[in-house]
Design an enzyme around this catalytic site. Structure first.
Site, mmCIF file in Angstrom:
data_model
loop_
_atom_site.group_PDB
_atom_site.id
_atom_site.type_symbol
_atom_site.label_atom_id
_atom_site.label_comp_id
_atom_site.label_asym_id
_atom_site.label_seq_id
_atom_site.Cartn_x
_atom_site.Cartn_y
_atom_site.Cartn_z
ATOM 1 N N CYS A 2 -2.095 2.529 -7.075
ATOM 2 C CA CYS A 2 -1.892 1.384 -7.966
ATOM 3 C C CYS A 2 -0.487 0.800 -7.837
ATOM 4 O O CYS A 2 0.439 1.471 -7.392
ATOM 5 C CB CYS A 2 -2.116 1.794 -9.412
ATOM 6 S SG CYS A 2 -3.746 2.472 -9.744
ATOM 7 N N ASN A 102 0.973 5.076 -11.850
ATOM 8 C CA ASN A 102 0.490 5.134 -10.470
ATOM 9 C C ASN A 102 0.526 6.582 -10.038
ATOM 10 O O ASN A 102 1.574 7.228 -10.088
ATOM 11 C CB ASN A 102 1.379 4.288 -9.542
ATOM 12 C CG ASN A 102 0.977 4.425 -8.082
ATOM 13 O OD1 ASN A 102 -0.186 4.667 -7.777
ATOM 14 N ND2 ASN A 102 1.928 4.261 -7.183
ATOM 15 N N GLY A 103 -0.619 7.113 -9.618
ATOM 16 C CA GLY A 103 -0.683 8.495 -9.175
ATOM 17 C C GLY A 103 -1.974 9.144 -9.618
ATOM 18 O O GLY A 103 -2.969 8.467 -9.909
ATOM 19 N N CYS A 238 4.774 10.350 0.286
ATOM 20 C CA CYS A 238 3.456 10.257 0.906
ATOM 21 C C CYS A 238 3.532 9.536 2.249
ATOM 22 O O CYS A 238 3.931 8.366 2.319
ATOM 23 C CB CYS A 238 2.502 9.522 -0.030
ATOM 24 S SG CYS A 238 0.862 9.258 0.661
ATOM 25 N N TYR A 244 -0.605 2.963 5.861
ATOM 26 C CA TYR A 244 -1.557 1.943 5.405
ATOM 27 C C TYR A 244 -1.171 1.219 4.119
ATOM 28 O O TYR A 244 -1.244 -0.001 4.050
ATOM 29 C CB TYR A 244 -2.928 2.586 5.206
ATOM 30 C CG TYR A 244 -3.977 1.666 4.624
ATOM 31 C CD1 TYR A 244 -4.620 0.712 5.418
ATOM 32 C CD2 TYR A 244 -4.324 1.732 3.285
ATOM 33 C CE1 TYR A 244 -5.583 -0.132 4.893
ATOM 34 C CE2 TYR A 244 -5.282 0.889 2.737
ATOM 35 C CZ TYR A 244 -5.909 -0.043 3.552
ATOM 36 O OH TYR A 244 -6.853 -0.876 3.021
ATOM 37 N N CYS A 387 -7.458 13.623 -0.498
ATOM 38 C CA CYS A 387 -6.171 13.598 -1.187
ATOM 39 C C CYS A 387 -6.407 13.598 -2.686
ATOM 40 O O CYS A 387 -7.281 12.897 -3.179
ATOM 41 C CB CYS A 387 -5.385 12.347 -0.789
ATOM 42 S SG CYS A 387 -3.851 12.138 -1.716
#
Length: 449
Positions: A2, A102-103, A238, A244, A387
């Site tokens: 996100c 986010n996560g 990451c 990507y 993941c």
């Protein structure tokens, strides 16, 4: 994956937040939302759809105040209900609060079940809501202390921005798995965002990345944010951000995404076991394969050509929530340049292969358009493991490289040859100066419950 953003100390906070979210639309297309604070009250607007669709002038006029937080949703937890869009808002003893995240919290079920046993009532399926309840049930007098104790029970990858009626709290987990950067807005105030590409659009200057394990506190009467090191850092950014997720023009933890992807392509060319084969052109799968393809072409001397044209009115296929939607969008999104590729031997470069279905359609599309040969190159290692740190990769059974050898994958996608980047070459391409989160490639789940 996100996108999150926080704006503090600018009278156009909500509008700047919407611009930042627009620049980070690639990180989530399902829903978007903003909370602003004005005169002790929090205003929230969120809905399914893209930023440009949700944040009209009418919506932005409603979001008053000089501070705001925002979110673009790419779901790894929760459903598609509007209730599962962020920010998550609540009223509790100390007032009003709103959170964006986010996560992915890997102990979310255990914490949620414990909270439910103690009487908590949940409104969403998101792990983010756990933090709201943990903060609300705490008895400390200061919000910062409640946040700290809530985070003591929170395990996983996370970047949180928490907004009260007059303060903002920014937290990055001890591993720094997901990116988060701090900038200074030239017209006044600060911005915190998942990617630095958001800074350009709001006319902000990059200051630094938020440190792993750090909490920043923005409050009235302080020209600069207060910094508190909550946890001892164990930096593990990451690697898939470089492969990507991130936009090519972003800097992620001090490294330019474009250059790292270009390095991946150069390394692919150096190590290509079929380099004796005569390729007529290097063709990227747009858009995420373009920098790697440029790197391959520069290293090999083979001409770079746009043999595949992308329709930019179609969003990213990987982050679509269902296989049916991904398949439909591939057809809508990519078209072959028949006049360019007919009768030619193509070296096609993509960023990754997850399920293999998209790669198979691309190869078949190119051969149906008259390509003589299609040799597939992947600017990342084989994805063999799911993941759990904020990427919606499927379970093992759906990951093609978990079930097939390289030769079997090559046969399945109907390519004439197939090569991947090795894990070591990926690390070298990014810059082998730190430990990376590589669990999708090597199964090292270093965050433990």
């Amino acid at each position: 994956m996100c996108a999150i953003v926080g704006i503090y100390g600018n009278e156009n906070a909500a509008r700047l937040a919407s611009l930042a979210l627009f620049s980070m639309q690639h990180r989530g297309q399902e829903a978007t939302g903003i909370s602003s604070s004005c005169e002790g009250k929090i205003f929230t607007k969120k809905d399914r759809g893209l930023v440009s669709e949700v944040f009209t002038d009418e919506a932005l006029n409603y979001l008053k105040g000089n501070m705001a937080i925002g979110h673009n949703r790419y779901s790894t937890a929760g459903g598609d209900s509007i209730l599962d869009a962020q920010p998550v808002f609540a009223k509790y003893k100390l007032g009003e609060i709103s959170i964006v995240h986010n996560g992915n919290l890997i102990n979310k079920k255990e914490v949620r079940n414990d909270l439910i046993d103690k009487g908590a009532i949940f409104q969403t399926g998101m792990d983010t809501e756990n933090l709201i309840h943990l903060i609300a049930k705490n008895t400390k007098d200061r919000l910062r202390d409640r946040i700290k104790e809530a985070l003591d029970r929170t395990i996983g990858a996370y970047c949180f921005i928490i907004q009260s009626r007059n303060k903002q709290f920014v937290i990055r987990d001890r591993y720094g798995i997901r990116p988060l950067s701090l900038g200074k807005i030239k017209s006044g105030g600060y911005i915190v965002a998942s990617e630095t590409c958001a800074f350009e659009l709001v006319d902000a200057e990059f200051i630094r990345d938020v440190k792993p394990g750090e909490m920043l506190i923005f409050s009235e009467g302080h020209e600069e944010p207060e910094s508190i090191q909550l946890f001892e850092p164990d930096f593990r950014p990451c690697a898939f951000e470089y492969v990507y997720f991130a936009r090519p023009d972003s800097f992620v933890d001090g490294k330019t995404v474009y250059e790292t992807r270009e390095n991946m392509g150069k390394t692919l060319a150096k190590n290509d076991s079929t380099s004796s084969t005569k390729y007529d052109m290097v063709v990227p799968v747009p858009d995420s394969g373009v920098p790697a393809a440029l790197g391959y072409a520069a290293q090999s001397g083979i001409p770079f050509k746009y043999g595949i044209i992308r329709n930019h009115y179609v969003g990213r296929t990987f982050i679509e929530p269902t296989q049916e939607m991904r398949s439909m969008k591939v057809k809508m999104k990519l078209s072959p340049m028949r006049s360019l590729i007919e009768g030619k031997s193509l070296l096609v470069i993509d960023d990754s292969i997850v399920r293999g279905t998209t790669s198979k359609r691309i190869v078949r599309m190119l051969k149906d358009a008259g390509a003589k040969e299609v040799h597939f190159r992947v600017a990342s290692p084989e994805i063999k493991f799911p993941c759990y740190y904020g990427i919606d990769t499927p379970n093992k059974e759906e990951l093609i490289s978990n079930n097939m050898s390289k030769d079997e994958v090559c046969k399945y996608i109907e390519a004439d040859s197939l090569e991947y980047l090795s894990i070591e070459d990926l690390k070298n391409s990014i810059g082998n100066d730190r430990n990376y989160a590589l669990e999708s490639f090597n199964g090292d789940y270093f965050v433990k419950k």
